[in-house]
Design an enzyme around this catalytic site. Structure first.
Site, PDB file in Angstrom:
ATOM      1  N   LYS A 191       0.832  -1.212   0.000  1.00 54.53           N
ATOM      2  CA  LYS A 191       0.000   0.000   0.000  1.00 54.53           C
ATOM      3  C   LYS A 191       0.870   1.268   0.000  1.00 54.53           C
ATOM      4  CE  LYS A 191      -3.785  -2.261  -0.329  1.00 54.53           C
ATOM      5  NZ  LYS A 191      -4.338  -3.181   0.611  1.00 54.53           N
TER       6      LYS A 191
HETATM    7  C1  LIG Z   1      -5.556  -4.192   0.771  1.00 51.81           C
HETATM    8  C2  LIG Z   1      -7.024  -4.086   0.704  1.00 51.81           C
HETATM    9  C3  LIG Z   1      -7.862  -4.519   1.750  1.00 51.81           C
HETATM   10  C4  LIG Z   1      -7.392  -5.307   2.909  1.00 51.81           C
HETATM   11  O1  LIG Z   1      -6.354  -4.805   3.633  1.00 51.81           O
HETATM   12  P1  LIG Z   1      -5.331  -5.802   4.368  1.00 51.81           P
HETATM   13  O2  LIG Z   1      -4.591  -4.880   5.262  1.00 51.81           O
HETATM   14  O3  LIG Z   1      -4.480  -6.427   3.304  1.00 51.81           O
HETATM   15  O4  LIG Z   1      -6.135  -6.815   5.120  1.00 51.81           O
HETATM   16  C5  LIG Z   1      -9.225  -4.290   1.645  1.00 51.81           C
HETATM   17  N1  LIG Z   1      -9.751  -3.685   0.583  1.00 51.81           N
HETATM   18  C6  LIG Z   1      -8.993  -3.279  -0.457  1.00 51.81           C
HETATM   19  C7  LIG Z   1      -9.655  -2.599  -1.586  1.00 51.81           C
HETATM   20  C8  LIG Z   1      -7.612  -3.478  -0.433  1.00 51.81           C
HETATM   21  O5  LIG Z   1      -6.874  -3.107  -1.483  1.00 51.81           O
END
Ligand SMILES: *Cc1c(COP(=O)(O)O)cnc(C)c1O
Length: 378
Positions: A191
């Site tokens: 991210k």
């Molecule tokens: C990454 C992501 C999540 C989940 O986050 P995690 O920290 O990986 O559990 C949920 N929704 C979207 C759209 C994402 O890209």
């Protein structure tokens, strides 16, 4: 073989190590501690709107707890954008609730307000009002906030705003993650900032934040011993992870700037190539962090060249790219659930590709990427 160019890799600013070292030096290696409080404060200040933030172990955990706090239980129906990552929708299944999947629109690629309205009205006609709506700012592009929230409000359905990919994005000058009854952030490794793994719940009252923290720490009653009246979870962020997060907050705006520059780079590169569309803001109301730069390749215009041709050509040069998210209603796990809308997100999946977008890409990386793309389309 040249070094691998990743789609989106961790990018440390430097101060992360200091916060983690401090945690070691003061023996705050146990969960919780000053970095967790500090990271939550940083996020509250960044998001604005007087929000309260609870740091959690993942974005998926945050969505799970948001659904619980919205009152979702087994047998309920929850509306979710079909075009998303499974982290948005799997928590609906954790609770034994039924996902109601909704198509996207072409401007932002996110939840289509008209399909949302049809879904709400049809589910009510069939006897059940949906308990919550999960809308997603995919790839950092804000969804149609005004329309989606107007329908949610008209039918009094809470919105869980999945802002996992949109930290640093805003709509009409207000930060994404602050519009929903609950907002969700993720700090997974790929991210825009990372805590190596983590997430957060953005709340609008101290009570909601306290409830989140209570559920995320095994739902302990107030007592000197361990006593429990309801089921809780082990979903809190650790003090070590939060130390990384505090360092990352110092470079968040810089990362947004650099990711947006990557998007600009692709806009310029593809300006001269017919049949390739880069996802960009459709009006000045939208401000995307451009977490990932995404394109649509139309083989009818490119002379038969598909996104798969481009993906394979990049892969041959050790450059990572990835098809857009496969819509949930096309996933084996979700194919039996109701779906509302047309074929917009199916077409996005068929034609779409995410390109290397990291804030740590170099000029040499960009040159390698550009030379493959130019060659494929020449
Ligand atoms: C990454 C992501 C999540 C989940 O986050 P995690 O920290 O990986 O559990 C949920 N929704 C979207 C759209 C994402 O890209």
């Amino acid at each position: 073989m040249q070094e691998k160019i990743w789609l989106s890799s961790p990018h440390m600013g430097g101060a992360e190590r200091d916060f983690v070292t401090e945690a070691f030096d003061t023996n705050w290696v146990a969960p919780l501690g000053p970095n967790v409080n500090g990271f939550e404060k940083d996020l509250e200040t960044y998001q604005g709107q007087d929000v309260k933030v609870a740091a959690l172990s993942s974005g998926t955990a945050a969505i799970h707890l948001a659904l619980i706090q919205a009152g979702v239980t087994a047998g309920d129906e929850v509306i979710c954008q079909s075009f998303t990552f499974c982290g948005s929708s799997n928590p609906i299944l954790y609770l034994g609730a039924t996902p109601i999947l909704v198509d996207s629109e072409r401007d932002t690629w996110n939840m289509c307000p008209d399909s949302l309205k049809s879904a709400i009205e049809d589910r009510i006609d069939k006897g059940k009002k949906p308990k919550a709506i999960i809308a997603v700012h995919l790839y950092g592009m804000p969804y149609k906030v005004d329309e989606i929230h107007a329908f949610a409000k008209a039918y009094s359905i809470p919105v869980i705003e999945d802002s996992a990919e949109a930290l640093g994005s805003s709509y009409n000058g207000r930060k994404c993650g602050t519009f929903g009854d609950f907002g969700i952030l993720s700090f997974n490794g790929n991210k825009i900032i990372t805590t190596s793994g983590g997430g957060a719940m953005v709340c609008h009252s101290i009570e909601d934040k306290q409830k989140t923290v209570y559920l995320a720490t095994q739902a302990r009653d107030e007592a000197p011993h361990y006593q429990h009246s309801e089921v809780g979870y082990n979903y809190r962020m650790s003090n070590i992870s939060a130390g990384i997060g505090r360092g990352q907050m110092q470079v968040l705006d810089k990362h947004v700037h650099l990711r947006r520059a990557m998007n600009q780079f692709y806009q310029e590169l593809f300006a001269a190539i017919d049949g390739v569309e880069v996802l960009v803001e459709k009006s000045a109301d939208y401000y995307s962090n451009h977490w990932l730069s995404a394109i649509l390749v139309d083989p009818a215009v490119t002379g038969g060249i598909t996104r798969e041709d481009l993906r394979l050509a990049l892969e041959a040069e050790n450059i990572e790219s990835r098809p857009l998210w496969k819509p949930m209603h096309l996933q084996p796990l979700y194919s039996k659930y109701p779906y509302y809308g047309g074929t917009v997100c199916e077409e996005l999946f068929e034609k779409g590709l995410c390109l290397p977008s990291g804030s740590n890409l170099t000029n040499a990386d960009r040159e390698r990427i550009a030379s493959v793309i130019t060659k494929v389309f020449s």
